[in-house]
Design an enzyme around this catalytic site. Structure first.
Site, PDB file in Angstrom:
ATOM      1  N   THR A  86      -1.712 -10.071   9.290  1.00  0.00           N
ATOM      2  CA  THR A  86      -1.492  -9.440  10.744  1.00  0.00           C
ATOM      3  C   THR A  86      -2.740  -8.483  10.547  1.00  0.00           C
ATOM      4  O   THR A  86      -2.499  -7.383  10.727  1.00  0.00           O
ATOM      5  CB  THR A  86      -0.238  -8.820  11.215  1.00  0.00           C
ATOM      6  N   THR A 122       3.931  -7.592   8.557  1.00  0.00           N
ATOM      7  CA  THR A 122       3.918  -6.317   9.249  1.00  0.00           C
ATOM      8  C   THR A 122       3.608  -6.356  10.728  1.00  0.00           C
ATOM      9  O   THR A 122       2.182  -6.779  10.807  1.00  0.00           O
ATOM     10  CB  THR A 122       3.003  -5.170   8.579  1.00  0.00           C
ATOM     11  N   LEU A 154       6.185  -4.136  -0.858  1.00  0.00           N
ATOM     12  CA  LEU A 154       5.330  -4.068  -2.237  1.00  0.00           C
ATOM     13  C   LEU A 154       4.146  -3.536  -2.192  1.00  0.00           C
ATOM     14  O   LEU A 154       3.266  -3.616  -1.124  1.00  0.00           O
ATOM     15  CB  LEU A 154       5.073  -5.634  -2.697  1.00  0.00           C
ATOM     16  N   ASN A 213       4.339   3.186   5.898  1.00  0.00           N
ATOM     17  CA  ASN A 213       3.224   3.271   5.684  1.00  0.00           C
ATOM     18  C   ASN A 213       2.311   4.425   6.350  1.00  0.00           C
ATOM     19  O   ASN A 213       1.345   5.066   5.866  1.00  0.00           O
ATOM     20  CB  ASN A 213       2.412   1.881   5.886  1.00  0.00           C
ATOM     21  N   LEU A 255      -0.030  12.705  -3.520  1.00  0.00           N
ATOM     22  CA  LEU A 255      -0.825  13.877  -3.266  1.00  0.00           C
ATOM     23  C   LEU A 255      -2.115  13.781  -4.037  1.00  0.00           C
ATOM     24  O   LEU A 255      -2.482  14.768  -4.415  1.00  0.00           O
ATOM     25  CB  LEU A 255      -0.123  15.242  -3.599  1.00  0.00           C
ATOM     26  N   GLY A 258      -8.780  12.971  -2.989  1.00  0.00           N
ATOM     27  CA  GLY A 258      -9.951  12.126  -3.435  1.00  0.00           C
ATOM     28  C   GLY A 258     -10.541  11.370  -2.316  1.00  0.00           C
ATOM     29  O   GLY A 258     -10.797  11.872  -1.003  1.00  0.00           O
ATOM     30  N   CYS A 265      -3.617  -2.762   4.397  1.00  0.00           N
ATOM     31  CA  CYS A 265      -2.609  -2.373   4.944  1.00  0.00           C
ATOM     32  C   CYS A 265      -2.550  -0.909   5.276  1.00  0.00           C
ATOM     33  O   CYS A 265      -2.542  -0.776   6.748  1.00  0.00           O
ATOM     34  CB  CYS A 265      -1.108  -2.457   3.952  1.00  0.00           C
ATOM     35  N   LYS A 328      -8.232   0.280  -4.921  1.00  0.00           N
ATOM     36  CA  LYS A 328      -7.622   0.971  -5.974  1.00  0.00           C
ATOM     37  C   LYS A 328      -7.287   0.134  -7.350  1.00  0.00           C
ATOM     38  O   LYS A 328      -7.814  -1.154  -7.244  1.00  0.00           O
ATOM     39  CB  LYS A 328      -6.120   1.354  -5.158  1.00  0.00           C
TER      40      LYS A 328
HETATM   41  C1  UGA Z   1       0.883  -0.078   0.840  1.00  0.00           C
HETATM   42  C2  UGA Z   1       2.314   0.755   0.638  1.00  0.00           C
HETATM   43  O1  UGA Z   1       1.997   1.877  -0.754  1.00  0.00           O
HETATM   44  C3  UGA Z   1       3.104  -0.398   0.441  1.00  0.00           C
HETATM   45  O2  UGA Z   1       4.447   0.176  -0.029  1.00  0.00           O
HETATM   46  C4  UGA Z   1       3.371  -1.335   1.317  1.00  0.00           C
HETATM   47  O3  UGA Z   1       3.982  -2.662   1.057  1.00  0.00           O
HETATM   48  C5  UGA Z   1       1.751  -2.274   1.477  1.00  0.00           C
HETATM   49  O4  UGA Z   1       0.903  -0.760   1.733  1.00  0.00           O
HETATM   50  C6  UGA Z   1       1.725  -2.828   2.626  1.00  0.00           C
HETATM   51  O5  UGA Z   1       1.870  -2.761   3.736  1.00  0.00           O
HETATM   52  O6  UGA Z   1       1.672  -4.192   2.402  1.00  0.00           O
HETATM   53  P1  UGA Z   1      -0.986  -0.706  -1.058  1.00  0.00           P
HETATM   54  O7  UGA Z   1      -2.021  -0.965  -0.084  1.00  0.00           O
HETATM   55  O8  UGA Z   1      -0.888  -1.980  -2.206  1.00  0.00           O
HETATM   56  O9  UGA Z   1       0.402  -0.458  -0.691  1.00  0.00           O
HETATM   57  O10 UGA Z   1      -1.423   0.562  -2.122  1.00  0.00           O
HETATM   58  P2  UGA Z   1      -0.898   1.825  -2.237  1.00  0.00           P
HETATM   59  O11 UGA Z   1      -0.750   1.900  -3.481  1.00  0.00           O
HETATM   60  O12 UGA Z   1      -0.202   2.574  -1.056  1.00  0.00           O
HETATM   61  O13 UGA Z   1      -2.475   2.631  -1.907  1.00  0.00           O
HETATM   62  C7  UGA Z   1      -3.130   2.793  -0.964  1.00  0.00           C
HETATM   63  C8  UGA Z   1      -4.314   3.613  -0.948  1.00  0.00           C
HETATM   64  O14 UGA Z   1      -4.163   5.030  -0.947  1.00  0.00           O
HETATM   65  C9  UGA Z   1      -5.273   3.184  -1.988  1.00  0.00           C
HETATM   66  O15 UGA Z   1      -6.729   3.164  -1.635  1.00  0.00           O
HETATM   67  C10 UGA Z   1      -5.221   4.381  -2.864  1.00  0.00           C
HETATM   68  O16 UGA Z   1      -6.141   4.742  -3.742  1.00  0.00           O
HETATM   69  C11 UGA Z   1      -4.842   5.323  -1.905  1.00  0.00           C
HETATM   70  N1  UGA Z   1      -4.224   6.770  -2.698  1.00  0.00           N
HETATM   71  C12 UGA Z   1      -2.888   6.631  -2.999  1.00  0.00           C
HETATM   72  C13 UGA Z   1      -4.788   7.809  -2.585  1.00  0.00           C
HETATM   73  O17 UGA Z   1      -5.866   8.053  -2.092  1.00  0.00           O
HETATM   74  N2  UGA Z   1      -3.973   9.122  -3.092  1.00  0.00           N
HETATM   75  C14 UGA Z   1      -2.899   8.736  -3.572  1.00  0.00           C
HETATM   76  O18 UGA Z   1      -2.360   9.942  -3.822  1.00  0.00           O
HETATM   77  C15 UGA Z   1      -2.145   7.846  -3.483  1.00  0.00           C
END
Ligand code: UGA
Length: 439
Positions: A86, A122, A154, A213, A255, A258, A265, A328
């Protein structure tokens, strides 16, 4: 149980393989022939640790198969999971529901008897009810098709673990439905392990996903906003996050100050949430998410600005190494990647950019073919005037600052993810800059 999973992208391929791993008989269906050919061959068309093994094992034991035909889905099972994308609509914040609707339009007219379709994608709140109307209008006489919603939580990089041992299961159902009982059977293993199982109405289930999210995005932007204040005052955002994170009402996770969030997502989900609030006449409720989005985007600008300052006011002719292209670590996904966005801006401002990422090189090249790409970290670092650590892969965290100092032209690094051991890097002669820290 027998089930199909329609849409075999990130979400669907993982769900299909993991459901087979749990003992179910699963057919994955997608109209993309290349994707299905690859999956049939036991090859995952993206990088996800652990998934290739699960896929291969379950193809070999006969519990997992793939097809490009909706007719196969219709005859294979009475329980179907819908996991198509989506994406954000072009020219608008709203979610594009074309693929979701196409699944209903293609599948429902072929069904006979009683079927349940669990949506996992979503979607904006209200979508499941609209899809139910669409399904009712397309079902053969005597056939009943129920739409239920079972959002997916996930994370990329942990997709197998998050699917097999989720931290909660949410199922949205309409009144007097049997879908919750069917979902209990599907997720029996996780339920036996005391995973919380929440049954809600359709709208709540849809909203749970976008709210989760939006909350995560807000948490990241909160600390990044505080980082901006730290930069003005000499305070240190990493120590600050540690200190507030000890309060378990706040928690240290997400937290990480950066370069901010990217990926397929969080960015599109907060925008689609705002768009939907506007359609519902509740736009004021989510105006803060606009600020969450702006704070996030400002971090990318800040790194480009800082790079310029470090390079004496102009990036023209400067050699800048960007470590990381994926949004990431442990992912090859470059959708809305902060790392690639920074690399692109540096290049457009005249820097000679050399990018290296352990997994995302092919995807990055496709999106940004004009950047320079190195074969490995060492090649990327060669003769650099400035290094930007943009994605915190373990390989970059483990870099030996002494050896790296010998490769670059000037030992200057921006730690865009606040993961380096600053004392160690400074001790090796590096000038270290970071976001929200005055080093
Ligand atoms: C995210 C959600 O965490 C999942 O629970 C959800 O299922 C998924 O989206 C989705 O909707 O499909 P994801 O996109 O794989 O998962 O990545 P995250 O681990 O959430 O990280 C997202 C972004 O936030 C990355 O660019 C990461 O570098 C950044 N981030 C994360 C930060 O800048 N600081 C943090 O402390 C944590």
């Amino acid at each position: 149980m027998r089930m199909t999973v329609i849409g075999t992208g990130y979400l669907g391929a993982t769900h299909a393989a993991c459901m087979a791993e749990l003992g179910h008989e699963v057919l994955g269906v997608d109209v993309d022939e290349a994707k299905i050919a690859s999956l049939k061959d036991g090859k995952v068309p993206f990088f996800e640790p652990g998934l290739p093994e699960v896929l291969e094992r379950n193809i070999a034991n006969g519990r997992l198969g793939f097809s490009t035909e909706y007719a196969d889905a219709a005859s294979f099972a009475q329980v179907h999971f819908l996991g198509v994308g989506t994406p954000q609509q072009k020219g608008s914040f709203a979610a594009d529901l074309t693929y979701v609707r196409q699944v209903i339009e293609n599948l429902v007219p072929l069904l006979e008897g009683q079927h349940i379709i669990f949506g996992k994608s979503t979607v904006p709140v209200g979508t499941a009810a609209q899809l139910q109307e669409l399904a009712d209008s397309l079902a053969k006489p005597g056939t009943e098709v129920e739409i239920a919603w079972n959002p997916e939580f996930l994370r990329e990089g942990y997709a197998v673990k998050d699917t097999i041992t989720p931290d909660r299961i949410v199922v949205g159902v309409r009144a007097s439905s049997e879908a919750a009982e069917v979902a209990r059977e599907v997720y029996a293993t996780a339920i036996a392990a005391e995973t919380p199982f929440l049954v809600t109405d359709l709208a709540t289930a849809e909203l749970v996903k976008v709210s989760a999210n939006a909350f995560l995005a807000t948490k990241i932007s909160f600390i990044n906003a505080v980082a901006e204040i730290c930069e003005q005052t000499g305070a240190d955002v990493v120590s600050l996050a540690d200190a507030i994170g000890y309060d378990d009402r706040i928690g240290r996770k997400f937290l990480g100050a950066g370069l901010g969030f990217g990926g397929g997502c969080l960015p599109k989900d907060i925008r689609a949430f705002m768009a939907r609030a506007g359609e519902l006449g509740a736009d004021q409720a989510l105006t803060f998410l606009r600020e969450v989005d702006s704070i996030n985007m400002r971090r990318r600008d800040r790194v480009v600005q800082l790079s310029k300052e470090i390079c004496g006011g102009s990036l023209l002719g400067k050699r800048v190494t960007v470590l990381g292209a994926a949004f990431k670590p442990n992912s090859d996904d470059v959708r809305d990647s902060p790392a690639l966005s920074v690399a692109g801006s540096l290049s457009l401002q005249g820097a000679a950019v050399s990018v290296y990422d352990p997994q995302a090189m092919d995807n990055a090249r496709r999106v940004f073919p004009t950047l320079g790409y190195a074969a490995n970290t060492q090649e990327a670092l060669a003769d650099a005037h400035l290094v930007v650590l943009a994605t915190e892969w373990q390989e970059f965290r483990d870099l030996d600052p002494v050896a790296a100092a010998g490769i670059v032209d000037k030992p200057v690094i921006i730690d865009g993810r606040n993961v380096l051991d600053v004392d160690k890097w400074q001790g090796a002669g590096w000038e270290v800059h970071a976001l929200g820290r005055n080093l």
